[in-house]
Design a protein around this motif. Structure first.
Motif, PDB file in Angstrom:
ATOM      1  N   ALA A 327       0.830  -1.204   0.000  1.00 50.34           N
ATOM      2  CA  ALA A 327       0.000   0.000   0.000  1.00 50.34           C
ATOM      3  C   ALA A 327       0.863   1.251   0.000  1.00 50.34           C
ATOM      4  O   ALA A 327       0.546   2.245  -0.671  1.00 50.34           O
ATOM      5  CB  ALA A 327      -0.930  -0.004   1.215  1.00 50.34           C
ATOM      6  N   ARG A 328       1.997   1.219   0.726  1.00 52.62           N
ATOM      7  CA  ARG A 328       2.903   2.372   0.731  1.00 52.62           C
ATOM      8  C   ARG A 328       3.601   2.524  -0.620  1.00 52.62           C
ATOM      9  O   ARG A 328       3.879   3.644  -1.054  1.00 52.62           O
ATOM     10  CB  ARG A 328       3.931   2.245   1.839  1.00 52.62           C
ATOM     11  N   MET A 329       3.891   1.422  -1.285  1.00 55.60           N
ATOM     12  CA  MET A 329       4.465   1.515  -2.625  1.00 55.60           C
ATOM     13  C   MET A 329       3.541   2.309  -3.544  1.00 55.60           C
ATOM     14  O   MET A 329       3.979   3.192  -4.290  1.00 55.60           O
ATOM     15  CB  MET A 329       4.703   0.120  -3.206  1.00 55.60           C
ATOM     16  N   LEU A 330       2.258   2.022  -3.479  1.00 57.70           N
ATOM     17  CA  LEU A 330       1.307   2.725  -4.327  1.00 57.70           C
ATOM     18  C   LEU A 330       1.153   4.178  -3.882  1.00 57.70           C
ATOM     19  O   LEU A 330       0.992   5.072  -4.718  1.00 57.70           O
ATOM     20  CB  LEU A 330      -0.033   1.989  -4.320  1.00 57.70           C
ATOM     21  N   ASP A 331       1.204   4.425  -2.579  1.00 59.84           N
ATOM     22  CA  ASP A 331       1.158   5.815  -2.095  1.00 59.84           C
ATOM     23  C   ASP A 331       2.323   6.625  -2.651  1.00 59.84           C
ATOM     24  O   ASP A 331       2.148   7.741  -3.158  1.00 59.84           O
ATOM     25  CB  ASP A 331       1.219   5.850  -0.568  1.00 59.84           C
ATOM     26  N   VAL A 332       3.522   6.089  -2.525  1.00 63.49           N
ATOM     27  CA  VAL A 332       4.708   6.817  -2.971  1.00 63.49           C
ATOM     28  C   VAL A 332       4.707   6.945  -4.490  1.00 63.49           C
ATOM     29  O   VAL A 332       5.124   7.975  -5.044  1.00 63.49           O
ATOM     30  CB  VAL A 332       5.993   6.153  -2.449  1.00 63.49           C
ATOM     31  N   ALA A 333       4.223   5.918  -5.175  1.00 57.10           N
ATOM     32  CA  ALA A 333       4.110   6.004  -6.634  1.00 57.10           C
ATOM     33  C   ALA A 333       3.231   7.181  -7.031  1.00 57.10           C
ATOM     34  O   ALA A 333       3.558   7.941  -7.957  1.00 57.10           O
ATOM     35  CB  ALA A 333       3.544   4.700  -7.199  1.00 57.10           C
ATOM     36  N   ARG A 334       2.125   7.363  -6.339  1.00 53.87           N
ATOM     37  CA  ARG A 334       1.243   8.492  -6.653  1.00 53.87           C
ATOM     38  C   ARG A 334       1.925   9.826  -6.340  1.00 53.87           C
ATOM     39  O   ARG A 334       1.778  10.800  -7.093  1.00 53.87           O
ATOM     40  CB  ARG A 334      -0.063   8.375  -5.871  1.00 53.87           C
ATOM     41  N   MET A 335       2.657   9.883  -5.243  1.00 53.80           N
ATOM     42  CA  MET A 335       3.395  11.113  -4.922  1.00 53.80           C
ATOM     43  C   MET A 335       4.377  11.457  -6.025  1.00 53.80           C
ATOM     44  O   MET A 335       4.481  12.620  -6.444  1.00 53.80           O
ATOM     45  CB  MET A 335       4.150  10.948  -3.604  1.00 53.80           C
ATOM     46  N   MET A 336       5.092  10.459  -6.513  1.00 56.94           N
ATOM     47  CA  MET A 336       6.063  10.692  -7.559  1.00 56.94           C
ATOM     48  C   MET A 336       5.383  11.157  -8.853  1.00 56.94           C
ATOM     49  O   MET A 336       5.876  12.022  -9.566  1.00 56.94           O
ATOM     50  CB  MET A 336       6.885   9.418  -7.801  1.00 56.94           C
ATOM     51  N   HIS A 337       4.234  10.554  -9.138  1.00 52.30           N
ATOM     52  CA  HIS A 337       3.511  10.900 -10.367  1.00 52.30           C
ATOM     53  C   HIS A 337       2.908  12.301 -10.298  1.00 52.30           C
ATOM     54  O   HIS A 337       2.847  13.006 -11.315  1.00 52.30           O
ATOM     55  CB  HIS A 337       2.412   9.869 -10.607  1.00 52.30           C
ATOM     56  N   GLN A 338       2.469  12.707  -9.117  1.00 54.13           N
ATOM     57  CA  GLN A 338       1.752  13.974  -8.990  1.00 54.13           C
ATOM     58  C   GLN A 338       2.670  15.178  -8.833  1.00 54.13           C
ATOM     59  O   GLN A 338       2.177  16.317  -8.814  1.00 54.13           O
ATOM     60  CB  GLN A 338       0.802  13.882  -7.792  1.00 54.13           C
ATOM     61  N   ARG A 339       3.970  14.959  -8.744  1.00 56.16           N
ATOM     62  CA  ARG A 339       4.874  16.092  -8.616  1.00 56.16           C
ATOM     63  C   ARG A 339       4.747  17.025  -9.804  1.00 56.16           C
ATOM     64  O   ARG A 339       4.748  16.606 -10.960  1.00 56.16           O
ATOM     65  CB  ARG A 339       6.326  15.603  -8.534  1.00 56.16           C
ATOM     66  N   GLY A 340       4.618  18.290  -9.507  1.00 55.82           N
ATOM     67  CA  GLY A 340       4.584  19.293 -10.568  1.00 55.82           C
ATOM     68  C   GLY A 340       3.259  19.420 -11.275  1.00 55.82           C
ATOM     69  O   GLY A 340       3.127  20.214 -12.206  1.00 55.82           O
ATOM     70  N   LYS A 341       2.249  18.634 -10.853  1.00 55.12           N
ATOM     71  CA  LYS A 341       0.949  18.719 -11.525  1.00 55.12           C
ATOM     72  C   LYS A 341       0.131  19.857 -10.918  1.00 55.12           C
ATOM     73  O   LYS A 341       0.287  20.196  -9.775  1.00 55.12           O
ATOM     74  CB  LYS A 341       0.209  17.381 -11.402  1.00 55.12           C
TER      75      LYS A 341
END
Length: 341
Positions: A327-341
């Motif tokens: 679940a934390r992997m998916l959380d951090v993945a979303r953080m990485m994806h949402q940077r700069g959006k």
């Protein structure tokens, strides 16, 4: 690359490739397919060294979490599950994966040791790489609830270890609220694939060469070292050890800390701490490890297990080292994806 095409039937906001389909890779995909909040994630491909029919079978039937609802089939290069058709690849190098317009590669192999391989994935089109474990080649190690504000524009990120994810948010909050003098953590950890089922030579840690399903095995943990990396203000103040136990899932943290201004009622203070932190949960009933299976929190504190003597407090909490970490992997993945959006 027509064989890699995956039809988009939903509103897609993030496109990922899962590289490595072992315990963590399979649990991540299971969460994506069974959690409505993840319906926007498109899995462009899954890649593993094992044969596709074996991968499909192990995804369909899981000894910890049970059969996947709705079943799983494999045909014509596609893993069919939960209404999705996902390309299932065999033995493809990371740089040769279908990475064009891919937001993240989730490396779940446990074998990514050289920076060149990660860089090759970026060159091939992936915007970032997230590694499912401790890594010396990552730009930074991120633990949600502890140091996610440091993620910046890092393109190769480590998600630390399951035990570090359980421990770091708790330590950060304890230090912020009460001032941490020092602490020692013992993780009571279920056996994993790194241990043999019967006595067999596996490595220099002699005790870890013994049958993991029949004995408690004293060993080490990377969590203390990773705490220094994730929370440098606490460097040198927390030590750690591990005991592997004959359980297939769910582990525990047994933490003893000394605090500068200890709360008058530690159990009540821990309840308040958990209520304020989304990755820390609570369990009030007298539970055993199987009761915590598939909990998504990084740590589930049992406040009734709290003991206090002077400035020293004992804190006990459970964590599903597969489900919570995924679940934390998916959380951090979303953080990485949402940077700069």
């Amino acid at each position: 690359m027509a064989q890699f095409e995956c039809k988009r039937q939903r509103t897609v906001t993030m496109r990922i490739v899962i590289h490595g389909f072992g315990r963590i890779g399979r649990v991540i995909l299971r969460q994506i397919l069974t959690t409505p909040d993840h319906a926007d994630i498109e899995v462009v491909a899954v890649n593993d060294l094992a044969q596709p029919d074996t991968c499909a079978y192990l995804f369909k039937y899981d000894s910890v979490f049970g059969p996947l609802p709705g079943g799983v089939t494999y045909q014509d290069g596609l893993l069919q599950a939960a209404g999705r058709a996902i390309p299932l690849l065999t033995g493809v190098r990371m740089a040769d994966l279908p990475l064009e317009d891919v937001d993240l590669v989730l490396d779940c192999t446990g074998a990514l040791k050289d920076r060149e391989t990660a860089e090759a994935a970026l060159t091939a089109g992936a915007r970032a790489v997230l590694i499912s474990g401790p890594s010396e080649i990552a730009d930074i190690t991120i633990v949600r609830g502890a140091n996610e504000d440091q993620i910046g524009d890092s393109r190769v990120v480590s998600n630390a270890s399951c035990t570090t994810n359980a421990l770091a948010p708790l330590l950060r909050d304890l230090d912020t609220r009460y001032g941490l003098i020092q602490g020692h953590m013992t993780t009571i950890h279920c056996y994993t694939g790194s241990q043999p089922m019967v006595d067999a030579p596996r490595g220099p840690d002699l005790a870890r060469n013994r049958a993991g399903a029949v004995s408690m095995v004293p060993t080490t943990t990377s969590a203390a070292k990773l705490i220094d990396r994730v929370l440098p203000d606490l460097a040198g103040r927390v030590t750690g050890a591990a005991v592997r136990v004959p359980a297939i899932s769910v582990s525990a943290v047994d933490l003893v800390v000394r605090l500068r201004t200890p709360p008058q009622d530690p159990a009540t203070a821990l309840r308040a701490l958990a209520e304020a932190n989304p990755v820390i949960g609570l369990v009030e009933d007298p539970c055993v490890s199987v009761d915590l299976r598939a909990r998504t929190e990084s740590l589930v504190i049992a406040p009734n297990e709290t003991l206090a003597t002077g400035d020293q407090i004992r804190i006990f909490g459970w964590y599903d080292n597969e489900w919570g970490f995924s679940a934390r992997m998916l959380d951090v993945a979303r953080m990485m994806h949402q940077r700069g959006k």
